[in-house]
Motif scaffolding. Structure first.
Motif, PDB file in Angstrom:
ATOM      1  N   GLY A   9       0.793  -1.223   0.000  1.00  0.00           N
ATOM      2  CA  GLY A   9       0.000   0.000   0.000  1.00  0.00           C
ATOM      3  C   GLY A   9       0.825   1.272   0.000  1.00  0.00           C
ATOM      4  N   LEU A  12       0.810   3.949  -2.802  1.00  0.00           N
ATOM      5  CA  LEU A  12      -0.117   5.080  -2.893  1.00  0.00           C
ATOM      6  C   LEU A  12       0.611   6.405  -2.722  1.00  0.00           C
ATOM      7  CD1 LEU A  12      -2.254   2.772  -2.515  1.00  0.00           C
ATOM      8  CD2 LEU A  12      -3.577   4.402  -1.167  1.00  0.00           C
ATOM      9  N   GLN A  15       1.385   7.886  -6.012  1.00  0.00           N
ATOM     10  CA  GLN A  15       0.260   8.043  -6.928  1.00  0.00           C
ATOM     11  C   GLN A  15      -0.595   9.242  -6.544  1.00  0.00           C
ATOM     12  OE1 GLN A  15      -1.811   4.234  -6.532  1.00  0.00           O
ATOM     13  NE2 GLN A  15      -1.221   3.735  -8.633  1.00  0.00           N
ATOM     14  N   TYR A  17      -3.797   9.070  -5.941  1.00  0.00           N
ATOM     15  CA  TYR A  17      -4.781   7.995  -5.784  1.00  0.00           C
ATOM     16  C   TYR A  17      -6.208   8.539  -5.751  1.00  0.00           C
ATOM     17  CZ  TYR A  17      -7.403   4.162  -3.700  1.00  0.00           C
ATOM     18  OH  TYR A  17      -8.336   3.194  -3.449  1.00  0.00           O
ATOM     19  N   PHE A  23      -6.541   1.465  -7.451  1.00  0.00           N
ATOM     20  CA  PHE A  23      -5.085   1.450  -7.330  1.00  0.00           C
ATOM     21  C   PHE A  23      -4.404   1.313  -8.686  1.00  0.00           C
ATOM     22  CE2 PHE A  23      -1.156  -1.017  -6.871  1.00  0.00           C
ATOM     23  CZ  PHE A  23      -0.433  -0.168  -6.044  1.00  0.00           C
ATOM     24  N   TRP A  24      -4.941   0.502  -9.568  1.00  0.00           N
ATOM     25  CA  TRP A  24      -4.253   0.182 -10.806  1.00  0.00           C
ATOM     26  C   TRP A  24      -4.427   1.258 -11.876  1.00  0.00           C
ATOM     27  CZ3 TRP A  24      -0.891  -3.308  -9.859  1.00  0.00           C
ATOM     28  CH2 TRP A  24      -1.163  -4.325  -8.933  1.00  0.00           C
ATOM     29  N   SER A 242      -3.124   9.604  -0.670  1.00  0.00           N
ATOM     30  CA  SER A 242      -1.739   9.521  -1.142  1.00  0.00           C
ATOM     31  C   SER A 242      -0.829  10.411  -0.312  1.00  0.00           C
ATOM     32  CB  SER A 242      -1.652   9.921  -2.619  1.00  0.00           C
ATOM     33  OG  SER A 242      -2.314   8.991  -3.438  1.00  0.00           O
TER      34      SER A 242
END
Length: 275
Positions: A9, A12, A15, A17, A23-24, A242
């Protein structure tokens, strides 16, 4: 399962997020959140408050279990020793909600017991809980009362590993009780103290979130905002997951560096270290 499996995790933190994208499919932003966090105008204040609280804990809270363990070790009455141990262990099993509630009942400016006694005798009420200059001291005192007794368990276990013949030899050489503590007891648990100190340095940027969050009020906000509360307020409450992950990862990396550095320094002085 609970420590290593969720570590994926931390991605994140790199990202932007979005719960809707998942997530992807969320965009990767690299170190943008770390840059924003470190360059933010609140960062120096957060660093000052976090280090200030932790340095007080390191200075006063860390030695407290050691001193308590040595004093308990010196007790001759087994029944009294068990009674004292049970008494000082109990606060550890109370939640911070209860601990803070007790503090407000005792030290509150309006209905606190101590302030009522002071006012009954004609004195001015003292703002124990709303004075920014006393806030860090109050947190340290709470931590000592809650966890110092429970922290003696490790040191009491270490004390049982000291050879009793050393005390007998000291007795024959005419050593008094204080000299036995200084030259036998403390050196006997020195390695345990160093290991726990190294591990303690790893949490130098972590302050008990629940304690600080419950004790924070408007008058002390300037000295109460730490990395944990900031990440919760800006990251979680505002939905910036994030950013909250980046703040947490920053603390973890700094803690790792401190542990490795302290371990190597301990080994240079002839100690075993952590690993």
């Amino acid at each position: 399962m609970f420590q290593y499996a969720p570590m994926w995790g931390i991605a994140l933190a790199f990202q932007d997020y979005s719960p809707f994208l998942g997530f992807w499919h969320s965009d990767w932003v690299g170190f943008e959140h770390f840059r924003t966090f470190i360059l933010h105008e609140d960062f120096p204040i957060l660093l000052r408050n976090t280090l200030g609280i932790n340095f007080l804990n390191l200075l006063f809270f860390f030695p407290a279990p050691i001193a308590l363990a040595i004093m308990l070790n010196e007790l001759r009455s087994v029944k009294f020793k068990r009674f004292v141990q049970t008494t000082i262990y109990l606060p550890h099993f109370m939640s911070w909600v209860v601990i803070v509630g007790i503090c407000y009942l005792i030290l509150g400016q309006g209905e606190g017991i101590i302030n009522k006694i002071i006012s009954d005798y004609g004195g001015d009420k003292v703002d124990f809980l709303t004075n920014a200059n006393r806030f860090w001291t109050m947190l340290t005192a709470q931590s000592i009362w809650k966890d110092a007794g429970y922290g003696t368990i490790i040191f009491l276990a270490a004390l049982t590993g000291i050879n009793p013949e050393l005390y007998e030899a000291g007795q024959i050489d005419g050593a008094n009780r204080w000299q036995k503590i200084r030259y036998i007891t403390i050196p006997g648990i020195k390695s345990t103290i160093i290991v726990l100190l190294i591990l303690r340095l790893g949490s130098l940027l972590s302050v008990g979130f629940e304690q600080v969050y419950l004790m924070t009020s408007a008058p002390v906000a300037s000295v109460a905002d730490v990395f944990d509360t900031y990440a919760y307020r800006v990251g979680v409450q505002q939905g910036n997951f994030s950013f909250a992950t980046a703040a947490g990862l920053f603390k973890s990396v700094v803690g790792l560096v401190l542990v490795i550095g302290a371990d190597r320094m301990a080994k240079k002085f002839g100690e075993e270290g952590v690993y």
